[in-house]
Design a protein around this motif. Structure first.
Motif, PDB file in Angstrom:
ATOM      1  N   GLU A  60       0.843  -1.288   0.042  1.00 18.32           N
ATOM      2  CA  GLU A  60       0.004  -0.128   0.205  1.00 18.32           C
ATOM      3  C   GLU A  60       1.032   1.041  -0.040  1.00 18.32           C
ATOM      4  N   LEU A  61       0.575   2.111  -0.798  1.00 17.95           N
ATOM      5  CA  LEU A  61       1.326   3.574  -1.066  1.00 17.95           C
ATOM      6  C   LEU A  61       0.507   4.531  -0.316  1.00 17.95           C
ATOM      7  N   PHE A  62       1.188   5.190   0.313  1.00 18.25           N
ATOM      8  CA  PHE A  62       0.450   6.247   1.053  1.00 18.25           C
ATOM      9  C   PHE A  62       1.403   7.270   1.703  1.00 18.25           C
ATOM     10  N   VAL A  63       1.121   8.639   1.833  1.00 15.95           N
ATOM     11  CA  VAL A  63       2.091   9.854   2.003  1.00 15.95           C
ATOM     12  C   VAL A  63       2.033   9.716   3.382  1.00 15.95           C
ATOM     13  N   ASP A  64       3.087   9.527   4.305  1.00 10.47           N
ATOM     14  CA  ASP A  64       3.432   9.422   5.583  1.00 10.47           C
ATOM     15  C   ASP A  64       3.737  10.998   6.138  1.00 10.47           C
ATOM     16  N   ILE A  65       2.607  11.662   6.818  1.00 12.62           N
ATOM     17  CA  ILE A  65       2.793  12.857   7.392  1.00 12.62           C
ATOM     18  C   ILE A  65       3.069  12.902   8.777  1.00 12.62           C
ATOM     19  N   SER A  66       3.535  12.000   9.347  1.00 11.88           N
ATOM     20  CA  SER A  66       4.177  12.080  10.619  1.00 11.88           C
ATOM     21  C   SER A  66       5.403  12.575  10.835  1.00 11.88           C
ATOM     22  N   ARG A  67       5.566  13.534  11.837  1.00  9.21           N
ATOM     23  CA  ARG A  67       6.797  14.098  12.256  1.00  9.21           C
ATOM     24  C   ARG A  67       7.181  13.956  13.504  1.00  9.21           C
TER      25      ARG A  67
END
Length: 287
Positions: A60-67
């Motif tokens: 699964e490809l998704f944008v990781d917005i965790s910082r």
């Protein structure tokens, strides 16, 4: 009588009446069918059980917005066939401005002979040559004063007046833009055996393994000879201690992956063997 009549009525509900033993005929064909059927049922049972226990991986490809404090691991195991561990530094930097100079944590170095054999059984933690807080006096270890203030040999600055180990002297020399060469005149380097260590590991290789923790942003990490440092927003590697020798960066990537391991993943750089063609060409001309 009533109980017998009840049982007789109950027996009429049996949907699977049994034939008498006298009418039953057992044949070799029937035995073969029974054995084959049992084998097929066992195979189907094992197959279905194995399918049930097998993990199913769904990419699964998704944008990781965790910082924030969440880091990503870079797992590595790389062998440099002709580069000593004492000469090698590992750095990581990213676009957020975080620079990890000469990464120390979670990395180990295994000294190797040029033939690939281990020099020592146990790998050493990748760390800088630091203050050992002891010195040898007539073969006996003597504890050093933790509150001492040793000379920086003319490289003192307003914020750094004391240099209690060889690495601090080197840092001060770099800030001044001076060439550094560990000699017997620098007591800290002589005490720590800095020059002896460099000379002893001169004709060795190195296996680096462990992991680096980096931010989940764009960046890079690299391995290169020489002590690394930042000066005027420029990343520099100090090669003065190597005496101007050409470094053979031939290497083998045993393993290089990003993040947590999971079944079925293919790491494209695993098993890569890279030869330094320029060094090989120079060596062939000399021979």
């Amino acid at each position: 009588m009533e109980s017998k009549a009840f049982l007789e009525r109950l027996r009429k509900f049996d949907a699977y009446p049994k034939t008498l033993e006298d009418f039953r005929v057992k044949t070799f064909g029937g035995a073969t069918v029974t054995i084959v059927s049992a084998i097929l049922m066992f195979i189907l049972f094992v197959s279905e059980l194995n399918f049930y226990l097998t993990k199913e991986v769904q990419p699964e490809l998704f944008v990781d917005i965790s910082r924030g404090n969440i880091k990503m691991k870079i797992n590595l195991n790389i062998t440099f066939n002709n580069l000593p561990c004492a000469f090698l530094s590992i750095d990581a930097m990213d676009i957020s401005g975080e620079n990890q100079i000469d990464v120390e944590h979670n990395l180990y170095k295994q000294r190797l002979k040029l033939t690939g054999e281990k020099v020592e059984d146990e790998p050493e933690k990748h760390e800088e040559l630091g203050d050992k807080s002891e010195e040898l006096v007539e073969g006996v270890k003597k504890e050093l004063d933790p509150n001492r203030c040793e000379s920086c040999y003319g490289a003192e600055t307003d914020d750094k007046k004391c240099c209690n180990n060889c690495e601090e002297v080197r840092d001060q020399y770099r800030k001044k833009g001076w060439a550094f060469k560990a000699t017997d005149s620098i007591i800290q380097c002589k005490r720590e055996g800095w020059a002896d260590k460099m000379e002893k590991q001169k004709n060795e290789g190195c296996n680096v393994f462990g992991y680096i923790e980096v931010n989940k942003v764009g960046g890079n990490f690299h391995m290169a000879p020489g002590k690394s440092f930042q000066q005027s927003h420029v990343h520099v590697h100090d090669l003065q201690a190597m005496g101007g020798e050409k470094m053979n960066m031939s290497h083998t990537v045993h393993h290089l992956s990003f993040g947590e391991e999971y079944p079925g993943i293919v790491n494209p750089l695993d098993g890569l063997h890279q030869i330094d063609q320029k060094i090989c060409a120079i060596q062939s001309k000399l021979t």
